[in-house]
Design a protein around this motif. Structure first.
Motif, PDB file in Angstrom:
ATOM      1  N   ARG A  49      41.497 -16.348 -17.300  1.00  0.00           N
ATOM      2  CA  ARG A  49      40.250 -15.594 -17.165  1.00  0.00           C
ATOM      3  C   ARG A  49      40.475 -14.136 -17.555  1.00  0.00           C
ATOM      4  O   ARG A  49      41.400 -13.505 -17.073  1.00  0.00           O
ATOM      5  N   SER A  50      39.632 -13.629 -18.423  1.00  0.00           N
ATOM      6  CA  SER A  50      39.702 -12.217 -18.822  1.00  0.00           C
ATOM      7  C   SER A  50      38.661 -11.447 -18.024  1.00  0.00           C
ATOM      8  O   SER A  50      37.603 -11.080 -18.535  1.00  0.00           O
ATOM      9  N   VAL A  51      38.969 -11.239 -16.754  1.00  0.00           N
ATOM     10  CA  VAL A  51      38.039 -10.554 -15.858  1.00  0.00           C
ATOM     11  C   VAL A  51      38.804  -9.495 -15.072  1.00  0.00           C
ATOM     12  O   VAL A  51      40.021  -9.581 -14.921  1.00  0.00           O
ATOM     13  N   GLY A 108      42.778 -14.345  -6.021  1.00  0.00           N
ATOM     14  CA  GLY A 108      42.453 -15.422  -6.944  1.00  0.00           C
ATOM     15  C   GLY A 108      41.014 -15.870  -6.818  1.00  0.00           C
ATOM     16  O   GLY A 108      40.372 -16.231  -7.819  1.00  0.00           O
ATOM     17  N   PHE A 109      40.471 -15.837  -5.605  1.00  0.00           N
ATOM     18  CA  PHE A 109      39.086 -16.228  -5.372  1.00  0.00           C
ATOM     19  C   PHE A 109      38.127 -15.368  -6.181  1.00  0.00           C
ATOM     20  O   PHE A 109      37.105 -15.847  -6.673  1.00  0.00           O
ATOM     21  N   ARG A 110      38.476 -14.101  -6.348  1.00  0.00           N
ATOM     22  CA  ARG A 110      37.628 -13.173  -7.107  1.00  0.00           C
ATOM     23  C   ARG A 110      37.674 -13.442  -8.601  1.00  0.00           C
ATOM     24  O   ARG A 110      36.780 -13.038  -9.342  1.00  0.00           O
ATOM     25  N   VAL A 111      38.757 -14.092  -9.044  1.00  0.00           N
ATOM     26  CA  VAL A 111      38.934 -14.348 -10.468  1.00  0.00           C
ATOM     27  C   VAL A 111      38.458 -15.758 -10.834  1.00  0.00           C
ATOM     28  O   VAL A 111      37.714 -15.954 -11.793  1.00  0.00           O
ATOM     29  N   ASP A 112      38.891 -16.745 -10.065  1.00  0.00           N
ATOM     30  CA  ASP A 112      38.518 -18.143 -10.305  1.00  0.00           C
ATOM     31  C   ASP A 112      38.595 -18.881  -8.972  1.00  0.00           C
ATOM     32  O   ASP A 112      39.690 -19.077  -8.433  1.00  0.00           O
ATOM     33  N   ARG A 113      37.484 -19.241  -8.442  1.00  0.00           N
ATOM     34  CA  ARG A 113      37.430 -19.865  -7.119  1.00  0.00           C
ATOM     35  C   ARG A 113      38.240 -21.153  -7.044  1.00  0.00           C
ATOM     36  O   ARG A 113      38.783 -21.487  -5.992  1.00  0.00           O
ATOM     37  N   ARG A 114      38.333 -21.852  -8.143  1.00  0.00           N
ATOM     38  CA  ARG A 114      39.136 -23.089  -8.148  1.00  0.00           C
ATOM     39  C   ARG A 114      40.593 -22.794  -7.822  1.00  0.00           C
ATOM     40  O   ARG A 114      41.248 -23.570  -7.124  1.00  0.00           O
ATOM     41  N   ALA A 115      41.089 -21.669  -8.314  1.00  0.00           N
ATOM     42  CA  ALA A 115      42.482 -21.285  -8.045  1.00  0.00           C
ATOM     43  C   ALA A 115      42.702 -21.087  -6.555  1.00  0.00           C
ATOM     44  O   ALA A 115      43.702 -21.538  -5.989  1.00  0.00           O
ATOM     45  N   ALA A 116      41.764 -20.413  -5.912  1.00  0.00           N
ATOM     46  CA  ALA A 116      41.892 -20.177  -4.475  1.00  0.00           C
ATOM     47  C   ALA A 116      41.871 -21.493  -3.707  1.00  0.00           C
ATOM     48  O   ALA A 116      42.655 -21.683  -2.780  1.00  0.00           O
ATOM     49  N   TRP A 117      40.989 -22.395  -4.087  1.00  0.00           N
ATOM     50  CA  TRP A 117      40.921 -23.691  -3.392  1.00  0.00           C
ATOM     51  C   TRP A 117      42.188 -24.511  -3.625  1.00  0.00           C
ATOM     52  O   TRP A 117      42.624 -25.242  -2.732  1.00  0.00           O
ATOM     53  N   LEU A 118      42.785 -24.378  -4.794  1.00  0.00           N
ATOM     54  CA  LEU A 118      44.049 -25.088  -5.054  1.00  0.00           C
ATOM     55  C   LEU A 118      45.175 -24.560  -4.168  1.00  0.00           C
ATOM     56  O   LEU A 118      46.119 -25.288  -3.874  1.00  0.00           O
ATOM     57  N   LEU A 119      45.070 -23.307  -3.748  1.00  0.00           N
ATOM     58  CA  LEU A 119      46.100 -22.724  -2.886  1.00  0.00           C
ATOM     59  C   LEU A 119      45.879 -23.024  -1.409  1.00  0.00           C
ATOM     60  O   LEU A 119      46.772 -22.775  -0.596  1.00  0.00           O
ATOM     61  N   ALA A 120      44.725 -23.561  -1.047  1.00  0.00           N
ATOM     62  CA  ALA A 120      44.428 -23.835   0.369  1.00  0.00           C
ATOM     63  C   ALA A 120      45.442 -24.793   1.010  1.00  0.00           C
ATOM     64  O   ALA A 120      45.947 -24.497   2.110  1.00  0.00           O
ATOM     65  N   PRO A 121      45.793 -25.928   0.392  1.00  0.00           N
ATOM     66  CA  PRO A 121      46.799 -26.794   1.021  1.00  0.00           C
ATOM     67  C   PRO A 121      48.163 -26.112   1.149  1.00  0.00           C
ATOM     68  O   PRO A 121      48.875 -26.308   2.137  1.00  0.00           O
TER      69      PRO A 121
END
Length: 150
Positions: free
Chosen positions: A65-67, A118-131
């Motif tokens: 992501r370029s954000v 990561g949640f601010r950049v790509d929410r999927r990334a944050a959810w992948l880190l939850a486990p």
């Protein structure tokens, strides 16, 4: 796809280095005075194999992501991976349970920061880190119990 492969290789190299530096982790773990809620030793390999894959994909998603906020999120990702790499040699090879607990406490904080950024950049990334976050919190509690019992 090449970048994803790079993240996967990086994570599994950390896993491999940790495994190589752990000496007889299975024997060490078996010999410890464990709490009743400690998992069996065979569970760690499969859990970490899946988690390292999820950590890699999370880093890859952020890197694509370029954000604004991408760079701090990737720095946090690298910090948590470095702290992760330090834990196994501290705990198993050096048998420094207190130092390992300090490391895993810092790792837990770093994973929280990594997921938040990561949640601010790509929410999927944050959810992948939850486990991963849940497992590290559990592992930190286990590390503390093992330190106190041994």
């Amino acid at each position: 796809m090449t970048l994803l492969l790079l993240f996967l290789v990086l994570c599994y190299v950390v896993a491999g280095v940790g495994a190589a530096a752990s000496g007889d982790a299975g024997g060490t773990y078996a010999g410890l005075d464990k709490p009743v809620w400690a998992p069996p030793g065979w569970l760690f390999g499969p859990v970490w194999t899946v988690l390292y894959g999820m950590i890699a994909v999370a880093g890859w998603l952020v890197s694509c992501r370029s954000v604004p906020g991408r760079r701090p999120a990737l720095i946090a990702w690298a910090v948590q991976l470095a702290l992760n790499a330090l834990w196994t040699p501290l705990f198993f090879a050096a048998e420094q349970y207190g130092a390992a607990f300090l490391d895993i406490s810092l790792l837990l904080a770093a994973v929280v920061v990594t997921a938040s950024l990561g949640f601010r950049v790509d929410r999927r990334a944050a959810w992948l880190l939850a486990p991963y976050l849940l497992w590290v919190a559990y592992a930190a509690a286990l590390n503390l119990a093992l330190w106190l019992n041994n």
